[in-house]
Write an enzyme that holds these catalytic residues in place. Structure first.
Site, PDB file in Angstrom:
ATOM      1  N   TYR A  51       0.853  -1.189   0.000  1.00 50.65           N
ATOM      2  CA  TYR A  51       0.000   0.000   0.000  1.00 50.65           C
ATOM      3  C   TYR A  51       0.886   1.235   0.000  1.00 50.65           C
ATOM      4  O   TYR A  51       2.057   1.181   0.401  1.00 50.65           O
ATOM      5  CB  TYR A  51      -0.937   0.017   1.207  1.00 50.65           C
ATOM      6  CG  TYR A  51      -0.245   0.045   2.556  1.00 50.65           C
ATOM      7  CD1 TYR A  51       0.159   1.231   3.146  1.00 50.65           C
ATOM      8  CD2 TYR A  51       0.008  -1.143   3.236  1.00 50.65           C
ATOM      9  CE1 TYR A  51       0.804   1.248   4.371  1.00 50.65           C
ATOM     10  CE2 TYR A  51       0.658  -1.133   4.472  1.00 50.65           C
ATOM     11  CZ  TYR A  51       1.044   0.068   5.032  1.00 50.65           C
ATOM     12  OH  TYR A  51       1.679   0.081   6.247  1.00 50.65           O
ATOM     13  N   ARG A 126       8.904  -7.387  14.508  1.00 49.40           N
ATOM     14  CA  ARG A 126       7.523  -7.732  14.165  1.00 49.40           C
ATOM     15  C   ARG A 126       7.503  -8.742  13.043  1.00 49.40           C
ATOM     16  O   ARG A 126       8.168  -8.574  12.022  1.00 49.40           O
ATOM     17  CB  ARG A 126       6.753  -6.479  13.736  1.00 49.40           C
ATOM     18  CG  ARG A 126       5.248  -6.679  13.666  1.00 49.40           C
ATOM     19  CD  ARG A 126       4.575  -5.458  13.074  1.00 49.40           C
ATOM     20  NE  ARG A 126       3.154  -5.383  13.393  1.00 49.40           N
ATOM     21  CZ  ARG A 126       2.265  -4.653  12.716  1.00 49.40           C
ATOM     22  NH1 ARG A 126       2.673  -3.922  11.680  1.00 49.40           N
ATOM     23  NH2 ARG A 126       1.002  -4.638  13.069  1.00 49.40           N
ATOM     24  N   ARG A 132      -2.683 -10.841   3.243  1.00 50.64           N
ATOM     25  CA  ARG A 132      -2.864  -9.796   2.242  1.00 50.64           C
ATOM     26  C   ARG A 132      -1.750  -8.746   2.299  1.00 50.64           C
ATOM     27  O   ARG A 132      -1.650  -7.890   1.414  1.00 50.64           O
ATOM     28  CB  ARG A 132      -4.216  -9.115   2.429  1.00 50.64           C
ATOM     29  CG  ARG A 132      -4.438  -8.534   3.792  1.00 50.64           C
ATOM     30  CD  ARG A 132      -5.874  -8.078   4.026  1.00 50.64           C
ATOM     31  NE  ARG A 132      -6.157  -7.933   5.426  1.00 50.64           N
ATOM     32  CZ  ARG A 132      -5.813  -6.895   6.168  1.00 50.64           C
ATOM     33  NH1 ARG A 132      -5.140  -5.909   5.608  1.00 50.64           N
ATOM     34  NH2 ARG A 132      -6.131  -6.832   7.450  1.00 50.64           N
ATOM     35  N   ASP A 259      -2.669   2.970  17.408  1.00 49.66           N
ATOM     36  CA  ASP A 259      -2.454   2.516  16.029  1.00 49.66           C
ATOM     37  C   ASP A 259      -2.380   3.689  15.054  1.00 49.66           C
ATOM     38  O   ASP A 259      -2.513   3.501  13.846  1.00 49.66           O
ATOM     39  CB  ASP A 259      -3.521   1.515  15.569  1.00 49.66           C
ATOM     40  CG  ASP A 259      -3.136   0.781  14.288  1.00 49.66           C
ATOM     41  OD1 ASP A 259      -1.945   0.476  14.122  1.00 49.66           O
ATOM     42  OD2 ASP A 259      -4.014   0.533  13.438  1.00 49.66           O
TER      43      ASP A 259
END
Length: 306
Positions: A51, A126, A132, A259
């Site tokens: 993205y 992480r 996806r 977040d």
């Protein structure tokens, strides 16, 4: 440069005028899950990214920290930057001792580079298992990374979706470092909180006493749409039973974060002030709030200050 990419269609930019929370955070509160994006002109996004986000700089993050009443941040490497941790490290360094980092580390990363990240304030890596967002899940390589970071005292943050847990649980439990689960394993909140799927997730947390859980991202998990506060009743009510269950059973192993800047949201962009006001619905007592927001993240990320 910022002009060289086009933001992902449908991407919502972060809320530029978040409300000031009515809930007053305890002194020393930590936003234990947030990100920085770019700015792309200074820290280009990875060519292989899934993205293309808006810019969300360290200065904007720190302004939000102060506006909401947090003292510290844990800045998690964003997947749009791949394994180039430069933007995250720059933000952590700029915050002094008021931030820690979670990096993306690939197999083959040198011990010298890991020591450099450690000195900068990184305390974990992480692993992303959301299909996806990643192309492959090279388990052997991830196990190698886990063994390499163990001497540093780091932990691994794992991000997965609920339906993927049965095939991943044994791998997670075999990793030789503490684990932190992002966003409660993204449960399906239309299913019963005492049903098989969420019970399986709780069983993962029960299996080891060094598995932590972020009771975060109700805006991602809700099926109710954009919220509104009515009186003292918090928004995202369909997510509350799941987060409340985790806080009740594992009060000394839960974390909370905004977040920000809320990657990949296309439905609604949350008001970060309202997200803070959601906290008392999942941690209603002062003792639970102190553990969730101060004691637990300090123990995990700043143990030398305790």
């Amino acid at each position: 440069m910022a002009s060289e990419f086009v933001k992902t269609p449908g991407w919502l930019d972060w809320h530029t005028e978040p409300s000031r929370p009515r809930f007053v955070l305890p002194s020393g509160a930590v936003d234990a899950h947030c990100h920085v994006f770019g700015p792309a002109a200074e820290f280009p996004f990875a060519p292989e990214r899934k993205y293309s986000p808006c810019d969300a700089s360290k200065d904007q993050l720190f302004a939000l920290r102060d506006h909401l009443g947090f003292t510290r941040n844990v800045i998690v490497q964003a997947t749009c930057h791949g394994a180039d941790n430069s933007a995250m490290v720059d933000a952590v360094r700029s915050a002094g001792r008021r931030a820690r980092g979670v990096a993306t580390v690939t197999p083959g990363t040198s011990d010298d580079e890991l020591r450099r990240l450690d000195e900068a304030g990184v305390r974990g890596v992480r692993f992303n298992f959301v299909r996806r967002l990643v192309d492959t899940l090279p388990m052997d390589g991830l196990r190698q990374v886990a063994e390499q970071i163990a001497p540093l005292g780091w932990h691994i943050v794992i991000y997965f979706e609920a339906q993927e847990l049965p095939e991943l649980a044994d791998f997670f439990l075999g990793l030789p470092v503490p684990l932190v689960v992002d966003h409660m394993g993204r449960p399906d909140v239309t299913r019963p909180v005492d049903g098989a799927e969420f019970t399986g997730f709780l069983d993962l947390l029960r299996a080891r006493d060094d598995i932590w859980c972020k009771v975060t991202c109700p805006e991602r998990l809700t099926v109710g749409g954009p919220p509104a506060l009515t009186g003292e009743q918090a928004a995202y009510r369909d997510v509350v039973p799941f987060a409340r269950r985790v806080v009740e059973e594992f009060p000394d192993r839960v974390l909370w974060g905004t977040d920000w800047p809320h990657p990949n949201l296309t439905d609604h962009m949350p008001d970060d002030g309202l997200l803070v006001d959601w906290i008392p619905s999942i941690a209603p007592t002062a003792a639970e709030q102190q553990a969730l927001l101060v004691d637990n993240p300090m123990r995990l990320y700043w143990p030398e200050e305790l």
